[in-house]
Design a protein around this motif. Sequence first.
Motif, PDB file in Angstrom:
ATOM      1  N   SER A 783      44.489  49.143  39.183  1.00 28.35           N
ATOM      2  CA  SER A 783      43.666  48.859  38.001  1.00 28.35           C
ATOM      3  C   SER A 783      42.528  47.942  38.412  1.00 28.35           C
ATOM      4  O   SER A 783      42.749  46.949  39.093  1.00 28.35           O
ATOM      5  CB  SER A 783      44.473  48.146  36.929  1.00 28.35           C
ATOM      6  N   LEU A 784      41.349  48.295  38.001  1.00 20.32           N
ATOM      7  CA  LEU A 784      40.190  47.460  38.306  1.00 20.32           C
ATOM      8  C   LEU A 784      39.661  46.863  37.021  1.00 20.32           C
ATOM      9  O   LEU A 784      39.779  47.442  35.945  1.00 20.32           O
ATOM     10  CB  LEU A 784      39.083  48.312  38.939  1.00 20.32           C
ATOM     11  N   SER A 785      39.056  45.716  37.158  1.00 21.89           N
ATOM     12  CA  SER A 785      38.237  45.205  36.068  1.00 21.89           C
ATOM     13  C   SER A 785      37.223  46.297  35.780  1.00 21.89           C
ATOM     14  O   SER A 785      36.569  46.803  36.704  1.00 21.89           O
ATOM     15  CB  SER A 785      37.521  43.940  36.526  1.00 21.89           C
ATOM     16  N   THR A 787      34.460  46.175  34.723  1.00 17.23           N
ATOM     17  CA  THR A 787      33.088  45.824  35.070  1.00 17.23           C
ATOM     18  C   THR A 787      32.709  46.431  36.417  1.00 17.23           C
ATOM     19  O   THR A 787      31.550  46.415  36.795  1.00 17.23           O
ATOM     20  CB  THR A 787      32.917  44.299  35.139  1.00 17.23           C
ATOM     21  N   ILE A 841      44.426  41.744  43.539  1.00 13.41           N
ATOM     22  CA  ILE A 841      44.920  42.309  42.286  1.00 13.41           C
ATOM     23  C   ILE A 841      46.390  41.919  42.169  1.00 13.41           C
ATOM     24  O   ILE A 841      47.162  42.151  43.092  1.00 13.41           O
ATOM     25  CB  ILE A 841      44.818  43.858  42.309  1.00 13.41           C
ATOM     26  N   ASP A 842      46.753  41.314  41.087  1.00 16.25           N
ATOM     27  CA  ASP A 842      48.167  40.969  40.973  1.00 16.25           C
ATOM     28  C   ASP A 842      48.852  41.697  39.824  1.00 16.25           C
ATOM     29  O   ASP A 842      49.966  41.382  39.466  1.00 16.25           O
ATOM     30  CB  ASP A 842      48.363  39.448  40.850  1.00 16.25           C
ATOM     31  N   ASN A 843      48.172  42.657  39.266  1.00 14.50           N
ATOM     32  CA  ASN A 843      48.789  43.371  38.150  1.00 14.50           C
ATOM     33  C   ASN A 843      48.310  44.824  38.117  1.00 14.50           C
ATOM     34  O   ASN A 843      47.140  45.102  38.311  1.00 14.50           O
ATOM     35  CB  ASN A 843      48.387  42.693  36.843  1.00 14.50           C
ATOM     36  N   LYS A 867      54.101  42.757  28.600  1.00 18.53           N
ATOM     37  CA  LYS A 867      53.288  41.555  28.392  1.00 18.53           C
ATOM     38  C   LYS A 867      52.705  41.588  26.991  1.00 18.53           C
ATOM     39  O   LYS A 867      52.351  42.650  26.482  1.00 18.53           O
ATOM     40  CB  LYS A 867      52.146  41.499  29.399  1.00 18.53           C
ATOM     41  N   ALA A 894      48.740  37.668  27.861  1.00 20.54           N
ATOM     42  CA  ALA A 894      49.099  37.871  29.266  1.00 20.54           C
ATOM     43  C   ALA A 894      50.483  37.338  29.602  1.00 20.54           C
ATOM     44  O   ALA A 894      50.872  37.303  30.758  1.00 20.54           O
ATOM     45  CB  ALA A 894      48.050  37.226  30.161  1.00 20.54           C
TER      46      ALA A 894
ATOM     47  N   ASN B 158      37.105  42.248  42.230  1.00 26.76           N
ATOM     48  CA  ASN B 158      37.093  41.017  41.449  1.00 26.76           C
ATOM     49  C   ASN B 158      35.669  40.477  41.350  1.00 26.76           C
ATOM     50  O   ASN B 158      35.335  39.476  41.971  1.00 26.76           O
ATOM     51  CB  ASN B 158      38.001  39.954  42.088  1.00 26.76           C
ATOM     52  N   PRO B 159      34.820  41.142  40.600  1.00 31.68           N
ATOM     53  CA  PRO B 159      33.425  40.700  40.543  1.00 31.68           C
ATOM     54  C   PRO B 159      33.310  39.327  39.898  1.00 31.68           C
ATOM     55  O   PRO B 159      33.996  39.030  38.926  1.00 31.68           O
ATOM     56  CB  PRO B 159      32.743  41.771  39.692  1.00 31.68           C
ATOM     57  N   ILE B 472      40.953  40.763  27.311  1.00 32.29           N
ATOM     58  CA  ILE B 472      42.236  40.271  27.810  1.00 32.29           C
ATOM     59  C   ILE B 472      42.526  40.843  29.200  1.00 32.29           C
ATOM     60  O   ILE B 472      43.092  40.186  30.053  1.00 32.29           O
ATOM     61  CB  ILE B 472      43.346  40.651  26.818  1.00 32.29           C
ATOM     62  N   GLU B 474      40.610  41.172  31.569  1.00 32.36           N
ATOM     63  CA  GLU B 474      39.991  40.365  32.612  1.00 32.36           C
ATOM     64  C   GLU B 474      40.898  39.221  33.040  1.00 32.36           C
ATOM     65  O   GLU B 474      40.854  38.774  34.178  1.00 32.36           O
ATOM     66  CB  GLU B 474      38.647  39.803  32.121  1.00 32.36           C
ATOM     67  N   GLN B 475      41.701  38.731  32.112  1.00 32.51           N
ATOM     68  CA  GLN B 475      42.613  37.641  32.464  1.00 32.51           C
ATOM     69  C   GLN B 475      43.608  38.096  33.509  1.00 32.51           C
ATOM     70  O   GLN B 475      43.994  37.340  34.387  1.00 32.51           O
ATOM     71  CB  GLN B 475      43.376  37.153  31.225  1.00 32.51           C
ATOM     72  N   THR B 476      44.029  39.339  33.404  1.00 36.50           N
ATOM     73  CA  THR B 476      45.031  39.814  34.345  1.00 36.50           C
ATOM     74  C   THR B 476      44.401  40.437  35.586  1.00 36.50           C
ATOM     75  O   THR B 476      44.956  40.361  36.664  1.00 36.50           O
ATOM     76  CB  THR B 476      45.957  40.850  33.686  1.00 36.50           C
ATOM     77  N   LEU B 477      43.234  41.061  35.433  1.00 38.68           N
ATOM     78  CA  LEU B 477      42.682  41.801  36.567  1.00 38.68           C
ATOM     79  C   LEU B 477      41.641  41.013  37.347  1.00 38.68           C
ATOM     80  O   LEU B 477      41.308  41.359  38.469  1.00 38.68           O
ATOM     81  CB  LEU B 477      42.063  43.114  36.080  1.00 38.68           C
ATOM     82  N   ASN B 478      41.080  39.992  36.738  1.00 38.60           N
ATOM     83  CA  ASN B 478      40.006  39.248  37.399  1.00 38.60           C
ATOM     84  C   ASN B 478      40.152  37.782  37.014  1.00 38.60           C
ATOM     85  O   ASN B 478      39.188  37.122  36.640  1.00 38.60           O
ATOM     86  CB  ASN B 478      38.662  39.835  36.922  1.00 38.60           C
TER      87      ASN B 478
END
Lengths: 1097, 512
Positions: A783-785, A787, A841-843, A867, A894, B158-159, B472, B474-478
């Motif tokens: 999974s990526l942000s 953005t 990435i931790d999730n 979660k 989270a 992780n931008p 939300i 973003e809290q987990t992924l970045n």
Amino acid sequence: MKKISLLLAFLGFIGLQVVFAQTRNLSGTVTSGDDGSSIPGASVIVKGTTLGTVTDMDGKFSLKIPPTAKTLMIAFVGMASQEIAIGNQTTINIKMTAERLDVDEVVVTALGISREKKSLGYASQSVKGDNISAVKTSNFMNSLSGKVSGVQIKKNTNMGGSTNVVLRGSKSLNNSNQVLYVVDGVPINNQIGSAGGVSPQNTGGVGYDYGNAASDINADDIESVNVLKGSAATALYGSRASGGVIMIVTKKGSTGKKGMGITVNSNYSFSTIDKSTFPTYQDKYGAGYGAYYGPDEDAFFEKRNPTGGSTGTLFDWVPMTEDASYGGKFDGHPVYGWYSVDKESPWYGQPKPWQAAKNGPITFFEKPYTTTNTISIDNATDKGSVRLSYTNYDTKGLMPNSSLKKNNFLVNGAWSLTERLNATVSANYTRQEAVGRNSTGYNDNIVSGMRQWWETNTDIQDLKSIYDLTKRNISWNYGPSLSGVPIYWDNPYWTRFQNYETDSRNRFIGNMAFTYKITNWLEAFGRVSADSYSEIQEERRAVGSLATTFGVSRTNQKSGYLRRDITFSEYNYDFMLNFNKDLGSDFNLKGILGSTYRKTKYATYTASTNGGLNVPGIYSLQNSTSALVFPIESNSIIGVRGLYASASLSYKSMLYLDATYRQDYASTLPVANNKYYYPSVTGAFIFSEMLKQDWLSFGKVRLNYAQVGNLAGYDQLLDKYTAGTPFNGPIYALPSVKNNADLKSESTTSIEGGLEMKFLKNRVGFDIAVYKTNSKDQIMPVSLSQTTGYSAWYVNAGEIENKGIEVSLNLVPVQLNSFRWDLNLNFSTNRNKVVSLYPGIDNLLLGSFQGGVTLNAQIGEPYGVLKGTNYTYDANGEIIINAANGLPKKTNSASVIGNVNPNWMGGIQNSFTYKNLTLSFLIDIQKGGSVYNLDMYYGMSSGLYPETAGLNDLGNPVRDPILGDATAGYGAKSGGYFIPGVNVANGVSTPNKTRIDATTSDGWGYAVQPNKAFVYDAGYVKLREVSISYTLPVSLVAKVGLKGAVLSAVGSNVWIISKHLPYADPESGLAAGNVQGYSIGSLPSTRDFGFNIKLNF
Amino acid sequence: MRKLLIILLVCISVASCEKQDTLNANLKDFTLVPGEGVYNGATRALLNQLFTFNVNNNNTLLFVQHFAETTYPDESRYDMVTRPIPANHMNAVYRTVLMNYKEATRLLTEASMVGIDPKLRQNQLAMIEVMSVYAWSNIVETFGDMPYTEALDYTKPNPKYDNGLVIYKDLISRLNAAIAKLDPAFGGLGSTYDNVYGGDVPRTAKWIRFANTLKLRMGIMLSDVAAEAALAKTTIETAAPLAFNVPITSPTTGDKFALTYLDASPNTNPVYTELVLSGRSDFVATSVIVNKANALNDPRRAGFLWTKVQLKDIAGNDSVLVYKGGAQGMPNSYNASTHINISKTTGLKATREVVLMDYTEAEFLLAEAAERGYTVSGTAASHYNNAVTSSVQYWGGSAADATAYLAQPAVAYTTATGTWREKIGTQAWLGYYFRGFTAWTSWRRLDYPRLIASPKHVADVNGVPVRYSYAISEQTLNGANYTAAAAAIGGDKAETRLFWDKGPENYDSSYK
């Protein structure tokens, strides 16, 4: 149905042939070899005939035999069967010895190779076919629950729904974690649902659970099931078996037993609802969300005239636009409602007393029943054997207008072409037809409505009457204008009889194999197998339904038609050289050199109407109001070629050493990385052979190490664009998941040790396995942000570790002459941990559920943590409540609030045999695991449940207004309630006293509590199965020309002894797959009772 | 029998020797597509996202109190967690819009130049750039600091978050560069791909006007940022003369950047999709906007597609039909409140256009520029009058209606109450009806009209939101970058004011 009558005629013909001359007497006594006591009830049969008897109380028998009789067969439960040559004897005394349980058991291992179980260096556990086919469900796997350690079986309540089967924990982050099903050595497809992977249906979107394809296996054709649990057991199957293998052996015509045999098996089962798995409704308040109605928006009722208008004298009307029960108190006064609106309604213009419905939602369900009829014929000669079987399975579901039918034909044959060349053939054809599977998830699911959004004043039988009368969609849930389609919920009968789906699948599974004995120690084996099916799924929405997500575009459609065509085919080509040579007197070497090739095609085509149906009642793509949205087409073809070698060295039936090595060459990996290799080594030491102790019947330690490689999924290498429905000009877009042209194979490494011991002549035995599995370099869409411009990216990364212990214990606590008690215990626990994901990435997001809850793989946590928002706690672990409003202080979304993996699972199976009567029962236990329940999340707020309508701590109705406040103190007549916890001010915790106002629907459920409040312990203790069976004495059945007859009665899911999830079965879910732990609008569970007659001719 | 064995062996080996490399090919999807088609999809995605009413995607019309909800008022109470609205907005704009604009740019840059005038290609790329800047400006105006320099690159999972002001300034320079490249002598993306202006030569001039109107707005957005006074001034003053200048005299005339939708799903107007196709009755107009429009005797009320509600007189007889809004933040009766007329013939249509920017907005911005002391032609009053007149006529009123409306003391620029912020803010708020983000941004900058915080609001949002909280996900992924960004903007709260939002307190939270 012509085929049945033909077979039956044939059967009658065979029956007539059982006429023999009886010429001389034969008598004798059957005694126990252990203590010399006589054995009553033992069966004595002349081999190859229907002649036979049973021994009397003194163990004596006597029967007349024809001159052709050569062999006598003697059998008694718990004793080893014997065959004795008759010769010229007139008296034969037989000593029977206790059966050596399992020790010499032959099991089928990878690639269909039969091995003595004792020689295996890995864990496997077998279940006899009779143990599986006793209970008739649409999926034979449901009958395995609790019977094998290490297997988690989650049967859901959807009609024909998919069953989630995971062995020794989830090992793959993204790929299927389901076991591989192998029938007679050939892997078969187990596609889940319609789309594969995570579809909207998996996470609560509109859709149907279309079941899993392995359910096509007919339980009545199963001879035995062997569960291969670890990688060492399955290494030769390569990548697909990393989740474990269920090896199924189908019934064959036996060459051991010459002559024709016919078996007829008839089963009738019916089901009743387990009421603990369906809501109990409060019966004090009716429709509404609070006092929001009437001209001043301050009353519990709307004001209209008797026909719904706003002129003349106005009366109380049910707020029909609302789908909650937070309204006026039931007081019996006349109220107009949905029943008063329509001119065709019997209650047109009439009020009804304001009261809780006489016929609640539970009366909507019907009594399901199932009939299963099987006939099989087998025959064997010196040259070969054949077995034909036909099964007809017909079930009617819980929902009105739901049914599932299956017809299954199987031919198994074996033929010795020459002394050296043997051929076997198997052909299995199945046709399944389903009508009216239940819709799952949030929208358009009748049961979601009943569990979350309902008016307790609505009488479901009134809805039935009006639907039957008008055949129109007159619902309890009128829109504001009192005309047109309902606002949120259709009449459930309309939904069932107009908006139903149908699907059917034609499947062929077959193989042909040749074995050629080159020398006495070397043979060649070749096999070609095919598994193919075509399936069509058709979904309908009738004109007049309310709009819901439908069709290819998944947009709101008021009516429509969707069809999904699926074709699947897989061919497996296997070639093996097997050798088996004694090296001197103590050593034996067995080996295999083999090659395999599989080619799998899976193609789907999904198209739907757009913008509704033009002409009502015509379900065809041509009936689309607007031009069709592009259909969804997929066509995946993949191939894997494997080369493998295996060697098994044994010493004196005491030491066994096995090694395997396999190379795969997969089309789904880039050319540079498409070959990969993996080995396994296993060892078994039977120390009882060395110790030779009396008390120790059998003792074995085993140890193994194995690696299994895994390939990438279809089309994960190159980037493609998708096309959208043209917007004047064509539309294209990048996909949301970025592919990766540099993928390499995954690998799973496992070590396993085991100890198996049997004592006291096998009356006590246990088997313990301990294992650790690490799956690395996983191919996953990390999974990526978003953005980054993508939601995910395929990479090789991540590691999951599974560690576990499995124990099975077999006891025979009592064994008397004619009575025997067998006790089997299974226990397994698996600890699963996500060790790493992609750097940074931790999730990994596995699924998103309504209410902001997500299912995740997070580093350091088990695979599959929920979660969402949690409570916050003070130093003493008390829930912190905001003193100002009485609401719990929530964390952000989270927080880890649950883990879907059970702590441990267990099964206790007891079986009592007295002469020909067997009684057994199975208790199935799951301890722990979490399930998020959306029904309570919304249903509490909607005021459906008794918790929302009772008395508070002061003894006042909780829905009464609050009097006073926390600081000044509350009045004695105050309503509202408070959540136990503490208020924290300046670091000091004081017990919370602040009440929550419960006069409107804001007072409960999701409006008040964090997600954590709706995560429940998914554990259960179930009386899974109770069965009683009686084998009629041969002497009796022989008189009517039968070789045997068994009557049995079986109860399945008889009693949920304990559970924590309110109003639902913790096992019920949306579908099988990696997304678990979400309970939403599931059908109630049923208790199933079946009666079975099995006749052997 | 040996023969049989040999045949079998041959069969198996032939079958198993198929070349693996030819399999796994995806024969159904596209390896190469025209960049114009990617632009087309991204633009539709952007406008759908900015104008949808769907409570999962866009709550701005609830925040600015144009609309209230009927039965389920959670979003009107600022719940952005149960339905992950910030994440859905971020995902839509970054992934389905910006990433595809980037891809369209790449495809067109690399596409064959055979038969293509380089000036035409340059125009195409500049148009995509203008749209990208629009989308980026929305991101900054909505969230504040966001990933920018490291965004849209999967190799940077992780931008980092860039400072909102720094991004904004870069966007202005990108916009300047794009405007400089637009050549009115050449066409654009082609008539089937550019569904706003078509791709023909004369319409490139409209693109230039649109780009300058956007530039004008971006300049105005910086006008309260003291440190950027010079940049704001040059930006506004260079853009002003080139902004939209053809007045709107009817729903179909004048300067605007508007996308007209089609009859069939999935290309229907997003408001139509949510209000009509859904078959639901979830929204009513708020009493906030209805009372204001009633008080001003606003001629646009019918044009706003509002329905009337029957009220009883004191004697309890049916009497008057009136516009009556619902309570914001509370459950409302659909029938008893003014809502959108969804009739297919007289009400909301599938093909209705959505307006991204128009002459009305340009004139409101110019009025503001004049009041802020920038050098623009005309007076604040003249621009205000132009804006209101244009808006009235867009919503179906006549020129005479507009004149009469403006003649009322409560509307006339000289006599309307309050500061220029209140006068312009109030009329802009009405004029940006249906345009959630534009109205919300205008209200946040001008701080008028004064809104009322929802009487019942979720625990973690204590007033009308002035930004979207971060997604939300973003809290987990970045996480690390998220935490740094939250600290940098002064906390990841819906009440955190962004760098350009410097006006007075803009809502009343004393409401109980």
